[in-house]
Scaffold this active site. Structure first.
Site, PDB file in Angstrom:
ATOM      1  N   LYS A  23       0.866  -1.189   0.000  1.00 38.66           N
ATOM      2  CA  LYS A  23       0.000   0.000   0.000  1.00 38.66           C
ATOM      3  C   LYS A  23       0.896   1.230   0.000  1.00 38.66           C
ATOM      4  O   LYS A  23       1.794   1.366   0.835  1.00 38.66           O
ATOM      5  CB  LYS A  23      -0.901   0.007   1.223  1.00 38.66           C
ATOM      6  CG  LYS A  23      -1.953   1.103   1.191  1.00 38.66           C
ATOM      7  CD  LYS A  23      -2.862   1.046   2.404  1.00 38.66           C
ATOM      8  CE  LYS A  23      -4.025   2.019   2.232  1.00 38.66           C
ATOM      9  NZ  LYS A  23      -3.590   3.399   1.958  1.00 38.66           N
ATOM     10  N   ARG A  43      -9.561  10.872  -6.138  1.00 37.93           N
ATOM     11  CA  ARG A  43     -10.768  10.248  -5.576  1.00 37.93           C
ATOM     12  C   ARG A  43     -11.960  11.192  -5.622  1.00 37.93           C
ATOM     13  O   ARG A  43     -13.099  10.766  -5.765  1.00 37.93           O
ATOM     14  CB  ARG A  43     -10.513   9.845  -4.118  1.00 37.93           C
ATOM     15  CG  ARG A  43      -9.718   8.575  -3.956  1.00 37.93           C
ATOM     16  CD  ARG A  43      -9.478   8.256  -2.492  1.00 37.93           C
ATOM     17  NE  ARG A  43     -10.716   8.162  -1.729  1.00 37.93           N
ATOM     18  CZ  ARG A  43     -10.772   7.846  -0.434  1.00 37.93           C
ATOM     19  NH1 ARG A  43      -9.654   7.602   0.221  1.00 37.93           N
ATOM     20  NH2 ARG A  43     -11.919   7.772   0.193  1.00 37.93           N
ATOM     21  N   GLU A  77      -1.769   4.797  -7.716  1.00 36.52           N
ATOM     22  CA  GLU A  77      -1.422   5.795  -6.712  1.00 36.52           C
ATOM     23  C   GLU A  77      -0.336   6.708  -7.264  1.00 36.52           C
ATOM     24  O   GLU A  77       0.683   6.244  -7.795  1.00 36.52           O
ATOM     25  CB  GLU A  77      -0.916   5.102  -5.451  1.00 36.52           C
ATOM     26  CG  GLU A  77      -0.954   5.943  -4.211  1.00 36.52           C
ATOM     27  CD  GLU A  77      -2.292   5.922  -3.492  1.00 36.52           C
ATOM     28  OE1 GLU A  77      -2.450   6.662  -2.502  1.00 36.52           O
ATOM     29  OE2 GLU A  77      -3.190   5.162  -3.913  1.00 36.52           O
ATOM     30  N   GLU A 183       3.851   1.766   4.022  1.00 34.99           N
ATOM     31  CA  GLU A 183       2.618   2.135   4.718  1.00 34.99           C
ATOM     32  C   GLU A 183       1.833   0.912   5.177  1.00 34.99           C
ATOM     33  O   GLU A 183       1.229   0.917   6.248  1.00 34.99           O
ATOM     34  CB  GLU A 183       1.724   2.987   3.807  1.00 34.99           C
ATOM     35  CG  GLU A 183       0.471   3.476   4.519  1.00 34.99           C
ATOM     36  CD  GLU A 183      -0.575   4.045   3.572  1.00 34.99           C
ATOM     37  OE1 GLU A 183      -1.635   4.480   4.065  1.00 34.99           O
ATOM     38  OE2 GLU A 183      -0.338   4.048   2.358  1.00 34.99           O
ATOM     39  N   ASP A 533      44.819  14.346  -6.387  1.00 33.04           N
ATOM     40  CA  ASP A 533      45.125  12.957  -6.043  1.00 33.04           C
ATOM     41  C   ASP A 533      44.646  12.024  -7.153  1.00 33.04           C
ATOM     42  O   ASP A 533      43.775  11.182  -6.957  1.00 33.04           O
ATOM     43  CB  ASP A 533      44.451  12.603  -4.709  1.00 33.04           C
ATOM     44  CG  ASP A 533      44.940  11.263  -4.163  1.00 33.04           C
ATOM     45  OD1 ASP A 533      45.854  10.685  -4.775  1.00 33.04           O
ATOM     46  OD2 ASP A 533      44.402  10.811  -3.148  1.00 33.04           O
TER      47      ASP A 533
END
Length: 615
Positions: A23, A43, A77, A183, A533
């Site tokens: 999730k 949503r 998502e 999550e 170097d």
């Protein structure tokens, strides 16, 4: 379409009829791609693309591969991906609050978000919502294979459409979620169909809760929240607020208790002395000591407020799988301006930067510098051989009479951190190979105060390389200097070849700026000049890994920079274990094109020219 929603359960269901997905903590969105349009709806039906233009730009560039699949609708998502199994909600929330178009575009370019697809709802204009979950998931995976996008989330990939993995093995995915600090898990019935607008028991979500013990300090009558505190020594420290998770009866009783026993009422708040102890679940803690998704768990009738301690609250924030067996989590490693930086904080640092650090470790023989009592004690030793007590998951490769560790995953990285491996040094070639796949120029000033010499040398090198078409990258050493990285095509050039090039650069810089730079190895003969170097670059030598910490007083980090930052002026102490993760979230990683450009380097032509000139 309104999204199908999962139902919350404290524990994930088990059985052969269930499949499990990570999730992700982001913005749920339905992505619809048609021949002439792209839409990403939240949503609540809000169009997200104006706020996240990188998704639309990526899809437009992908259209040649998408053409035969349209019209297409995905469920997923929108996230800012911290590691393959964790999305950082605070980072995407910050993006979602931006309003200026220029700022949005700059953020989208510097640190893009990604769309993690976990379902396919329409393909070639045909609705798939009535097909079983496993069939839809198989079609989704096949679609991602066809469009050549990642089949496992990758935070450092330029491909912004990525596939949400799934598994039949609950214990395995649960352990991975815990390791990556994800999550939670969504369990899905394998025969379930996609149900529009319903909160269905066919999808069950569980959370990767952390739990802290605390006491009530006040009740806010207007918003209904209880403020929470713990003792730090004898001082009460506020750690956040909680309102959800109570039964109606428990909530009513608690409100009455606080009001009845309040020692002060300053409307709308009632303040109470520490007396009522509770356990609170939460997902994460924001910087301002704000608990993410706090949930009341239960009353602690057997605890007194003096048992609710700041130290335990800190430990509760960072959880790891049992097999890692974290020891002495509060051991102080560094003393910084805001207090001690503990082992637990260091392990969390490694977890936060792992997606950007591991690519430079996973196929390299590791030499670590361990500080068994913390950097504070300055007691250290080098380690090349794997210790006898290393767990089975630690991968090793024998070479040159040593059994080297190869840090190929997060589990090994955290284990090494628990062993207090503070510095990670790797060679310039992959394990089992004798040819370097990068050229690193170490710019070492006489002191930290003369860092400007390293910056001058780096910018001069950049000005030499740019007209030649050579891509170069710059990072701090984490101590007092800088290092210029030049990625090379793999298995192409020898160390003898690279020495021809480094000698050319060294001769040019020392002859052009004799008062500033030297290739003199003896410190007494350098006379406050910067030491180039370049001898360091040969077989058997190592370099500090990008994002490795250093065993110095300010907890420096070998930090990749953008070249323009160097022109603007930087201070070496500004890049340390406390702020580098925030820097990645806001600005992205300056080395993100490292492996992409290596195949484009015109190094062969330049090398041939230098060899002819030498003859």
């Amino acid at each position: 379409m309104k999204p199908m929603l999962p139902t919350y359960h404290p524990q994930a269901p088990t059985g052969s009829q269930w499949n499990y997905e990570p999730k992700y903590d982001g913005f749920r969105g339905q992505l619809t791609i048609r021949k002439s349009s792209i839409s990403l709806l939240s949503r609540n039906g809000k169009e997200l693309l104006p706020q996240f233009p990188e998704i639309e730009d990526f899809i437009e560039n992908l259209r040649p591969l998408l053409h035969e699949h349209l019209p297409l609708a995905l469920d997923g998502e929108l996230v800012w991906l911290e590691n393959p199994l964790k999305a950082n909600f605070q980072a995407i929330q910050w993006r979602g609050r931006l309003r200026r178009t220029k700022t949005i575009e700059e953020s989208a370019q510097a640190s893009p978000c990604r769309y993690i697809a976990f379902d396919i709802l329409m393909h070639k204009g045909i609705s798939l919502i009535n097909l079983e979950y496993t069939i839809r998931k198989q079609q989704l995976r096949e679609f991602f294979r066809n469009i050549e996008c990642p089949l496992f989330p990758k935070p450092n990939s330029n491909q912004l459409l990525q596939y949400a993995p799934n598994s039949l093995d609950l214990p395995s995915i649960a352990e991975q979620i815990l390791l990556h600090d994800g999550e939670g898990i969504v369990a899905k019935q394998i025969k379930s169909v996609w149900s529009e607008g319903k909160r269905s028991s066919d999808w069950i979500k569980t959370k990767n809760w952390k739990t802290t013990h605390c006491f009530i300090t006040s009740y806010h009558e207007n918003n209904g929240y209880f403020s929470l505190g713990v003792f730090n020594d004898k001082t009460i420290c506020e750690i956040g607020q909680v309102k959800n998770g109570f039964s109606a009866e428990d909530y009513r009783i608690l409100v009455e208790l606080v009001k009845k026993n309040a020692h002060m009422h300053s409307s709308p708040s009632f303040y109470i002395h520490p007396s009522i102890c509770i356990a609170v679940h939460f997902l994460h803690v924001y910087e301002e000591i704000e608990l993410r998704e706090p949930q009341f768990s239960h009353f602690l009738l057997d605890k007194s407020p003096e048992d609710c301690l700041w130290e335990d609250f800190i430990i509760s924030q960072f959880t790891f799988p049992e097999k890692l067996a974290i020891t002495s989590p509060l051991k102080p490693l560094w003393t910084l301006e805001n207090g001690s930086f503990t082992k637990l904080q260091y392990l969390q640092y490694l977890r936060e930067v792992s997606s950007w650090m591991l690519p430079y470790l996973e196929n390299r023989l590791l030499t670590s510098i361990r500080y068994p009592h913390g950097v504070i004690a300055n007691d250290k030793f080098f380690q090349k051989n794997v210790p006898d007590y290393a767990p089975d998951f630690v991968h090793t490769i024998p070479e040159n009479n040593h059994n080297y560790i190869v840090c190929k995953d997060l589990q090994t990285l955290i284990w090494l951190g628990n062993q207090l491996a503070i510095e990670f040094h790797t060679p310039f070639q992959a394990a089992g190979n004798s040819m370097p796949d990068e050229l690193v120029l170490d710019l070492d000033p006489p002191s930290e105060e003369q860092f400007n010499l390293a910056a001058k040398a780096a910018l001069e090198i950049y000005q030499i390389l740019k007209p030649l078409g050579i891509f170069s990258f710059i990072k701090t050493s984490g101590n007092k200097g800088l290092q210029v990285h030049i990625p090379l095509p793999r298995e192409t050039f020898s160390y003898e070849d690279t020495r021809v090039f480094t000698k050319f650069l060294g001769d040019y810089l020392t002859s052009t700026f004799p008062d500033d730079f030297t290739i003199e190895r003896l410190k007494k003969n350098r006379y406050q000049r910067l030491y180039l170097d370049f001898v360091q670059h040969h077989e058997g030598k190592t370099i500090i890994t990008p994002y490795s910490t250093r065993g110095n007083s300010f907890a420096g980090v070998a930090t990749p920079l953008f070249w323009e930052e160097l022109s603007e002026g930087v201070h070496i102490r500004n890049y340390n274990v406390s702020n580098v993760p925030k820097r990645i979230k806001k600005h992205g990683c300056p080395f993100k094109e490292y492996n992409f450009v290596r195949v484009q380097q015109p190094f062969s032509e330049i090398l041939e020219f230098l060899k002819r000139k030498k003859e």
